[in-house]
Design an enzyme around this catalytic site. Structure first.
Site, mmCIF file in Angstrom:
data_model
loop_
_atom_site.group_PDB
_atom_site.id
_atom_site.type_symbol
_atom_site.label_atom_id
_atom_site.label_comp_id
_atom_site.label_asym_id
_atom_site.label_seq_id
_atom_site.Cartn_x
_atom_site.Cartn_y
_atom_site.Cartn_z
ATOM 1 N N SER A 136 0.850 -1.181 0.000
ATOM 2 C CA SER A 136 0.000 0.000 0.000
ATOM 3 C C SER A 136 0.890 1.237 0.000
ATOM 4 O O SER A 136 1.715 1.405 0.887
ATOM 5 C CB SER A 136 -0.887 -0.039 1.253
ATOM 6 O OG SER A 136 -1.677 1.120 1.348
ATOM 7 N N LYS A 162 -0.895 -0.842 -4.514
ATOM 8 C CA LYS A 162 -2.136 -0.122 -4.175
ATOM 9 C C LYS A 162 -1.769 1.325 -3.913
ATOM 10 O O LYS A 162 -0.916 1.609 -3.077
ATOM 11 C CB LYS A 162 -2.770 -0.771 -2.944
ATOM 12 C CG LYS A 162 -3.724 0.097 -2.135
ATOM 13 C CD LYS A 162 -4.482 -0.740 -1.116
ATOM 14 C CE LYS A 162 -4.728 0.013 0.178
ATOM 15 N NZ LYS A 162 -5.400 -0.823 1.194
ATOM 16 N N LEU A 163 -2.398 2.221 -4.659
ATOM 17 C CA LEU A 163 -2.141 3.649 -4.474
ATOM 18 C C LEU A 163 -3.254 4.261 -3.642
ATOM 19 O O LEU A 163 -4.442 4.082 -3.955
ATOM 20 C CB LEU A 163 -2.090 4.376 -5.823
ATOM 21 C CG LEU A 163 -1.041 3.925 -6.842
ATOM 22 C CD1 LEU A 163 -1.148 4.785 -8.104
ATOM 23 C CD2 LEU A 163 0.370 4.012 -6.253
ATOM 24 N N LYS A 164 -2.883 4.991 -2.617
ATOM 25 C CA LYS A 164 -3.862 5.759 -1.865
ATOM 26 C C LYS A 164 -4.244 6.965 -2.717
ATOM 27 O O LYS A 164 -3.361 7.607 -3.311
ATOM 28 C CB LYS A 164 -3.251 6.233 -0.543
ATOM 29 C CG LYS A 164 -3.001 5.096 0.443
ATOM 30 C CD LYS A 164 -4.314 4.559 0.997
ATOM 31 C CE LYS A 164 -4.073 3.583 2.135
ATOM 32 N NZ LYS A 164 -5.340 3.073 2.693
ATOM 33 N N ASP A 190 -7.086 3.022 -3.287
ATOM 34 C CA ASP A 190 -7.845 3.054 -2.031
ATOM 35 C C ASP A 190 -8.110 4.503 -1.654
ATOM 36 O O ASP A 190 -7.178 5.280 -1.433
ATOM 37 C CB ASP A 190 -7.040 2.351 -0.926
ATOM 38 C CG ASP A 190 -7.817 2.225 0.389
ATOM 39 O OD1 ASP A 190 -8.983 2.680 0.450
ATOM 40 O OD2 ASP A 190 -7.247 1.665 1.351
ATOM 41 N N ASN A 192 -10.207 5.470 0.996
ATOM 42 C CA ASN A 192 -10.546 5.653 2.416
ATOM 43 C C ASN A 192 -11.672 6.677 2.612
ATOM 44 O O ASN A 192 -11.531 7.619 3.395
ATOM 45 C CB ASN A 192 -9.313 6.048 3.241
ATOM 46 C CG ASN A 192 -8.314 4.919 3.390
ATOM 47 O OD1 ASN A 192 -7.240 4.945 2.779
ATOM 48 N ND2 ASN A 192 -8.653 3.892 4.142
ATOM 49 N N GLU A 215 -11.003 0.737 -3.741
ATOM 50 C CA GLU A 215 -11.357 0.401 -2.369
ATOM 51 C C GLU A 215 -12.018 1.591 -1.682
ATOM 52 O O GLU A 215 -11.493 2.706 -1.720
ATOM 53 C CB GLU A 215 -10.056 0.005 -1.660
ATOM 54 C CG GLU A 215 -10.198 -0.580 -0.274
ATOM 55 C CD GLU A 215 -8.822 -0.960 0.299
ATOM 56 O OE1 GLU A 215 -7.859 -1.144 -0.484
ATOM 57 O OE2 GLU A 215 -8.710 -1.063 1.522
ATOM 58 N N ASP A 240 -13.912 -1.807 2.317
ATOM 59 C CA ASP A 240 -13.032 -2.012 3.471
ATOM 60 C C ASP A 240 -13.818 -1.531 4.699
ATOM 61 O O ASP A 240 -14.512 -2.330 5.360
ATOM 62 C CB ASP A 240 -11.717 -1.226 3.255
ATOM 63 C CG ASP A 240 -10.793 -1.181 4.458
ATOM 64 O OD1 ASP A 240 -11.147 -1.725 5.519
ATOM 65 O OD2 ASP A 240 -9.687 -0.597 4.367
ATOM 66 N N LYS A 264 -10.179 -7.279 7.113
ATOM 67 C CA LYS A 264 -9.252 -6.958 8.207
ATOM 68 C C LYS A 264 -9.880 -7.541 9.459
ATOM 69 O O LYS A 264 -10.942 -7.067 9.891
ATOM 70 C CB LYS A 264 -9.119 -5.443 8.380
ATOM 71 C CG LYS A 264 -8.331 -4.748 7.282
ATOM 72 C CD LYS A 264 -8.265 -3.256 7.545
ATOM 73 C CE LYS A 264 -7.623 -2.543 6.372
ATOM 74 N NZ LYS A 264 -7.815 -1.082 6.446
ATOM 75 N N GLY A 292 -4.489 -4.547 5.955
ATOM 76 C CA GLY A 292 -3.563 -4.366 7.067
ATOM 77 C C GLY A 292 -3.788 -3.038 7.741
ATOM 78 O O GLY A 292 -4.486 -2.167 7.218
HETATM 79 O O1 OSB Z 1 -7.384 1.524 4.312
HETATM 80 O O2 OSB Z 1 -6.286 -0.238 4.043
HETATM 81 C C1 OSB Z 1 -6.428 0.834 4.598
HETATM 82 C C2 OSB Z 1 -3.406 1.489 6.849
HETATM 83 C C3 OSB Z 1 -4.012 2.026 7.972
HETATM 84 C C4 OSB Z 1 -5.378 2.214 7.961
HETATM 85 C C5 OSB Z 1 -6.126 1.860 6.836
HETATM 86 C C6 OSB Z 1 -5.524 1.293 5.725
HETATM 87 C C7 OSB Z 1 -4.124 1.144 5.726
HETATM 88 C C8 OSB Z 1 -3.384 0.673 4.569
HETATM 89 C C9 OSB Z 1 -2.025 0.049 4.815
HETATM 90 O O3 OSB Z 1 -3.753 0.775 3.433
HETATM 91 C C10 OSB Z 1 -2.127 -1.413 4.918
HETATM 92 C C11 OSB Z 1 -0.847 -2.004 5.463
HETATM 93 O O4 OSB Z 1 0.148 -2.031 4.748
HETATM 94 O O5 OSB Z 1 -0.857 -2.459 6.628
HETATM 95 MG MG MG Z 2 -8.515 0.473 2.873
#
Ligand code: OSB
Ligand code: MG
Length: 368
Positions: A136, A162-164, A190, A192, A215, A240, A264, A292
């Site tokens: 990520s 995976k690009l935020k 992702d 969020n 995501e 998620d 998760k 994660g």
């Molecule tokens: O949205 O998946 C998520 C980390 C912290 C909180 C939310 C997310 C994430 C990650 C990193 O995307 C996942 C990892 O490498 O543990």
């Molecule tokens: Mg996520």
């Protein structure tokens, strides 16, 4: 078995580099550990709650509080009837706080499995001995910085990127990564929850990049909105934050809000519920992958065991220790040909390294 005492440990574990999402930026992984002392031995778990209530309503000191005030006393009340399987039913009366519930269940399960010489992988039903790893990638200040980071992870051998994303950091970075690294790169994004129902046209522009999935584009409660978006775009929608239980997973699948699920264990109240979601999805023909929360080795070990179940058919965010930490709290997990070995020892299969844990410990509290 019987719960005799619990040590709640607050740790600050430095990250190698800042990790920025649409929800904020972290440079230190601030967590609470649950160290369960039972009559059959000890168990360990890392509570995934962030320092801030940004990913979900939970945060680390609230998790420690609800564990101390309610959940640990409730588990102690079970007396000799304590098992990991008895925890969720005993805590069912309490609303929410799934990450705190998950941490207690996981620590007790670790003690229980260590005592019986069983690994998490065996207990959960794993069918693989190693799992493919994705990574990520946080939001960066500049595109060149992003390119350098992605290039580095691909050189390490990560099998999926995976690009935020967030408004203003979406089309351009995704386009550049797709064009630079080619059509065969497994690429996903992702958000969020950074977008709204008014952003569907913007998100539709990402269709041209043949992404594996997008995501959690919009807010967690808006499952119907995700179903509408899924009809509007060709990129598969993956939930998620929204998926907090097997029941919600079943409903989200039924209304077409999610065609892939990020599981998760912490978000759903533990590994037992996570397996239920795996099964619900499998029965519906919906692939899953393991997410994660930047876990140190204590949390990562159990996630790897879960990721070895048969319907985890996409690479997870289960990256190697070196992606996050200069020093992990356990023996580091390493990437070999894009895969990470699933621990085979009893319980989570790894031990906290005492001197490292002591170095990162901010405070400890005993609940007896
Ligand atoms: O949205 O998946 C998520 C980390 C912290 C909180 C939310 C997310 C994430 C990650 C990193 O995307 C996942 C990892 O490498 O543990
Ligand atoms: Mg996520």
């Amino acid at each position: 078995m019987k719960l005799e005492a619990v040590e709640l440990i607050r740790l600050d574990v430095p990250l190698k580099s800042a990790f920025r999402t649409s929800e904020g930026s972290v440079t230190v992984h601030e967590v609470v550990w649950v160290h369960a002392i039972t009559d059959v031995g000890e168990g360990w778990a890392e509570c995934a709650a962030n320092a801030l209530p940004d990913y979900s309503s939970e945060y680390h000191t609230a998790a420690a509080g609800v564990l101390r005030d309610f959940f640990i006393p409730e588990a102690m009340k079970l007396g000799n009837e304590l098992t990991a399987e008895a925890i969720a039913p005993a805590l069912h009366w309490a609303k929410g706080h799934r990450m705190a519930k998950a941490a207690l269940e996981t620590a007790v399960l670790d003690a229980q499995l260590r005592a019986s010489g069983t690994s998490f992988a065996t207990y959960l039903g794993a069918t693989k001995t190693k799992v493919p790893a994705g990574v990520s990638v946080g939001i960066m200040d500049t595109l060149p910085e992003l390119m350098k980071t992605v290039e580095g992870y691909l050189a390490d051998g990560y099998l999926r990127i995976k690009l935020k994303i967030e408004p203003g950091w979406d089309y351009e970075p995704v386009k550049l990564v797709r064009e630079t690294f080619g059509p065969d790169l497994l690429l996903q994004v992702d958000a969020n929850t950074a977008y709204t129902r008014d952003d569907f046209d913007l998100l539709k522009r990402l269709d041209e990049f043949n992404l594996l999935l997008i995501e959690q584009p919009i807010e967690e409660e808006d499952i119907l909105g995700h179903a509408r978006l899924a009809e509007y775009i060709t990129t598969p929608v993956c939930l998620d934050e929204s998926i907090v239980s097997a029941g919600v997973a079943r409903d989200a699948i039924e209304i077409g809000a999610t065609s892939i699920i990020n599981i998760k264990p912490a978000r759903v109240g533990g590994y037992i519920e996570a397996v239920k979601i795996h099964n619900v999805a499998q029965a519906a023909g919906i692939p899953v992958w393991c997410g994660g929360m930047l876990e140190t080795g204590i949390g990562r070990a159990a996630n790897l065991a879960l990721a070895a179940l048969p319907n985890f058919t996409l690479p997870g965010d289960t990256s190697a220790s070196a992606r996050y930490f200069e020093t992990d709290t356990t023996e580091p997990f390493v990437l070999v040909d894009g895969h990470i070995d699933v621990p085979t020892g009893p319980g989570i299969g790894v031990e906290p390294i005492r001197e490292v844990v002591d170095r990162f410990t901010v405070s400890t509290e005993w609940v007896k």
